[in-house]
Scaffold this motif. Structure first.
Motif, PDB file in Angstrom:
ATOM      1  N   GLU A 130       0.830  -1.200   0.000  1.00 58.64           N
ATOM      2  CA  GLU A 130       0.000   0.000   0.000  1.00 58.64           C
ATOM      3  C   GLU A 130       0.864   1.250   0.000  1.00 58.64           C
ATOM      4  O   GLU A 130       1.888   1.313   0.676  1.00 58.64           O
ATOM      5  N   ALA A 131       0.441   2.244  -0.776  1.00 56.06           N
ATOM      6  CA  ALA A 131       1.176   3.512  -0.867  1.00 56.06           C
ATOM      7  C   ALA A 131       0.192   4.669  -0.783  1.00 56.06           C
ATOM      8  O   ALA A 131      -1.002   4.506  -1.040  1.00 56.06           O
ATOM      9  N   LEU A 132       0.714   5.833  -0.431  1.00 58.57           N
ATOM     10  CA  LEU A 132      -0.087   7.058  -0.394  1.00 58.57           C
ATOM     11  C   LEU A 132       0.468   8.059  -1.397  1.00 58.57           C
ATOM     12  O   LEU A 132       1.683   8.087  -1.646  1.00 58.57           O
ATOM     13  N   PRO A 133      -0.376   8.884  -1.966  1.00 59.65           N
ATOM     14  CA  PRO A 133       0.105   9.904  -2.900  1.00 59.65           C
ATOM     15  C   PRO A 133       1.180  10.767  -2.245  1.00 59.65           C
ATOM     16  O   PRO A 133       1.064  11.151  -1.079  1.00 59.65           O
ATOM     17  N   LEU A 167       8.401   1.565   1.041  1.00 60.13           N
ATOM     18  CA  LEU A 167       9.050   0.330   1.474  1.00 60.13           C
ATOM     19  C   LEU A 167       9.289   0.326   2.973  1.00 60.13           C
ATOM     20  O   LEU A 167       9.059  -0.687   3.644  1.00 60.13           O
ATOM     21  N   TRP A 168       9.732   1.446   3.515  1.00 58.52           N
ATOM     22  CA  TRP A 168       9.920   1.532   4.972  1.00 58.52           C
ATOM     23  C   TRP A 168       8.611   1.266   5.700  1.00 58.52           C
ATOM     24  O   TRP A 168       8.569   0.529   6.679  1.00 58.52           O
ATOM     25  N   ALA A 169       7.524   1.903   5.233  1.00 58.88           N
ATOM     26  CA  ALA A 169       6.216   1.730   5.875  1.00 58.88           C
ATOM     27  C   ALA A 169       5.762   0.270   5.824  1.00 58.88           C
ATOM     28  O   ALA A 169       5.019  -0.182   6.697  1.00 58.88           O
ATOM     29  N   ALA A 170       6.217  -0.465   4.808  1.00 59.01           N
ATOM     30  CA  ALA A 170       5.871  -1.879   4.673  1.00 59.01           C
ATOM     31  C   ALA A 170       6.836  -2.785   5.433  1.00 59.01           C
ATOM     32  O   ALA A 170       6.732  -4.008   5.360  1.00 59.01           O
TER      33      ALA A 170
END
Length: 104
Positions: free
Chosen positions: A25-28, A36-39
């Protein structure tokens, strides 16, 4: 406190990119590195020669440690490249040029 609340940020709706074949999942407005860090991914490149893992080091596009392959194009600095819906991101071995040659 949640950083989004602190800053009063209202990002657009989330979208999906793929990293090494798995949906992420990504945000604009996020960079590849931020996604990648958030994942929970901290390494997405290996050095040529010894194959040591690398990820973000400087975070400002100076060191080239965060190179990644995006949509088949190797050598992209993950800390600078903004993600777009549907992007295909892949771990890069060394310079990435060897794998690009085999993809043709």
């Amino acid at each position: 406190m949640n950083p989004l609340e602190l800053a009063g940020a209202r990002p657009g709706p989330a979208f999906t990119v793929t990293f090494d074949g798995r949906p992420v999942e990504a945000l604009p407005g996020q960079t590849v590195a931020a996604v990648l860090w958030a994942a929970g991914v901290t390494s997405w490149r290996s050095t040529r020669g010894e194959g040591r893992p690398r990820g973000v080091f400087c975070g400002i596009g100076v060191c080239f440690d965060c190179l990644v392959t995006v949509n088949g194009s190797p050598g992209q600095r993950a800390c600078l490249v903004p993600v777009r819906p549907g992007d295909v991101i892949g771990t890069q071995d060394g310079t990435g040029h060897e794998e690009a040659r085999h993809a043709v």
